[in-house]
Design an enzyme around this catalytic site. Sequence first.
Site, PDB file in Angstrom:
ATOM      1  N   HIS A 164      49.191  39.127  49.694  1.00 35.10           N
ATOM      2  CA  HIS A 164      47.947  39.843  49.356  1.00 35.10           C
ATOM      3  C   HIS A 164      48.257  41.185  48.666  1.00 35.10           C
ATOM      4  CE1 HIS A 164      43.440  39.951  50.555  1.00 35.10           C
ATOM      5  NE2 HIS A 164      43.634  40.578  49.397  1.00 35.10           N
ATOM      6  N   ARG A 178      40.235  35.119  48.083  1.00 38.85           N
ATOM      7  CA  ARG A 178      40.302  35.100  49.547  1.00 38.85           C
ATOM      8  C   ARG A 178      40.765  33.711  49.977  1.00 38.85           C
ATOM      9  NH1 ARG A 178      40.153  39.841  49.179  1.00 38.85           N
ATOM     10  NH2 ARG A 178      38.759  41.335  50.205  1.00 38.85           N
ATOM     11  N   GLU A 183      46.069  35.364  57.438  1.00 38.00           N
ATOM     12  CA  GLU A 183      46.919  36.416  56.896  1.00 38.00           C
ATOM     13  C   GLU A 183      47.328  37.311  58.048  1.00 38.00           C
ATOM     14  OE1 GLU A 183      45.314  38.427  53.471  1.00 38.00           O
ATOM     15  OE2 GLU A 183      44.759  36.536  52.529  1.00 38.00           O
TER      16      GLU A 183
HETATM   17  C1  DGY Z   1      40.103  43.592  47.633  1.00 41.59           C
HETATM   18  O1  DGY Z   1      39.979  44.760  47.279  1.00 41.59           O
HETATM   19  O2  DGY Z   1      39.160  42.938  48.069  1.00 41.59           O
HETATM   20  C2  DGY Z   1      41.458  43.006  47.492  1.00 41.59           C
HETATM   21  O3  DGY Z   1      41.575  41.748  48.014  1.00 41.59           O
HETATM   22  C3  DGY Z   1      42.498  43.949  48.071  1.00 41.59           C
HETATM   23  O4  DGY Z   1      43.332  44.275  47.071  1.00 41.59           O
END
Ligand code: DGY
Length: 326
Positions: free
Chosen positions: A284, A236, A265
């Site tokens: 992402h 993240r 984002e």
């Molecule tokens: C998640 O599942 O948390 C990812 O970041 C998305 O692919």
Amino acid sequence: MTARWPRVAVTRAMPGDALDRLRAVAEVVVWPHRRPPSPEELRTLAAGATGLVTMLTDRVDAALLDACPDLQVVANMAAGHDNLDVPELTRRGIPVGTTPGVLTESTADLAWALMLAAARRLPEAAAAVRDGEWVTWEPDWLLGVDVAGATLGIVGYGRIGAAVARRAAGFGMEVLAWNRTPRTATGVTFVELDELVRRSDVVTLHCALTDETRGLIGAAELRAMKPTAVLVNTARGPIVDQGALLRALETGEIRAAGLDVAVPEPLPPDDPLLSLPNCLVVPHIGSATVTTRSRMAGMAVDHVLAVLAGDPPPHCVNPEVLASGP
Ligand code: DGY
């Protein structure tokens, strides 16, 4: 008189047959746009819903929940759930399902793709070819850093961190790891974060975003890294202090970064990170394979189907609400 079907709101079209399975038992409303709904639009979409399927771009908080008094389940099509106010959902007795496990290998693959691309300067090299700069083979042109035989530092040793470590064995790497709670794993040396950043040639982030991990990699950690080091983030964005990272990349404090996540984002095209040749940013896409995204959609829908059938969601992040019962 026929019974009214439960209403399920879904915040984006999803791949695979998941929505068809849902439509077999519920009235399904799907947000029709590529962009996520605004908070107001989400409140309208979810009003009257029994089930809500969200993406990591959707904020589920008290204001939304106030608008959906009939809600019995939230299923997040993601392994992470930092976009949901889980304590508030728990307080209201609403179970939350997420989709861990099915995206482990795809995300580990992408972490490796970023690692190799950043270490071997692939974006710069590809741009050089496109720009007509490939005039001959040159002994000292576009020299990167070796990944094979190097030291890999894994921050957050959950499913994805472990999958990244498995791949490192094929590259003959020494593997260090840091985890918030103590762990052991064959072939992995667990160390404190300061030792990990100091000793690693590649640092790759795989922890969840929590109050404890926000800004975990800041100016001090970047300063402690080797000038040849590569930082990879597929977890993240807020885990890294992005201003500090920009400075570290500009001044050569570290060699390169490969980012699948950012703040905000989407990262605006004029963000200074995007002008740096040693920073590779992708949008992402850690879990973005046909198979994985279909499985994530299927798992999210399974949570809703389970609750509609009176069963617990298969992977519930707040199981305490199940124990307390209706
Ligand atoms: C998640 O599942 O948390 C990812 O970041 C998305 O692919």
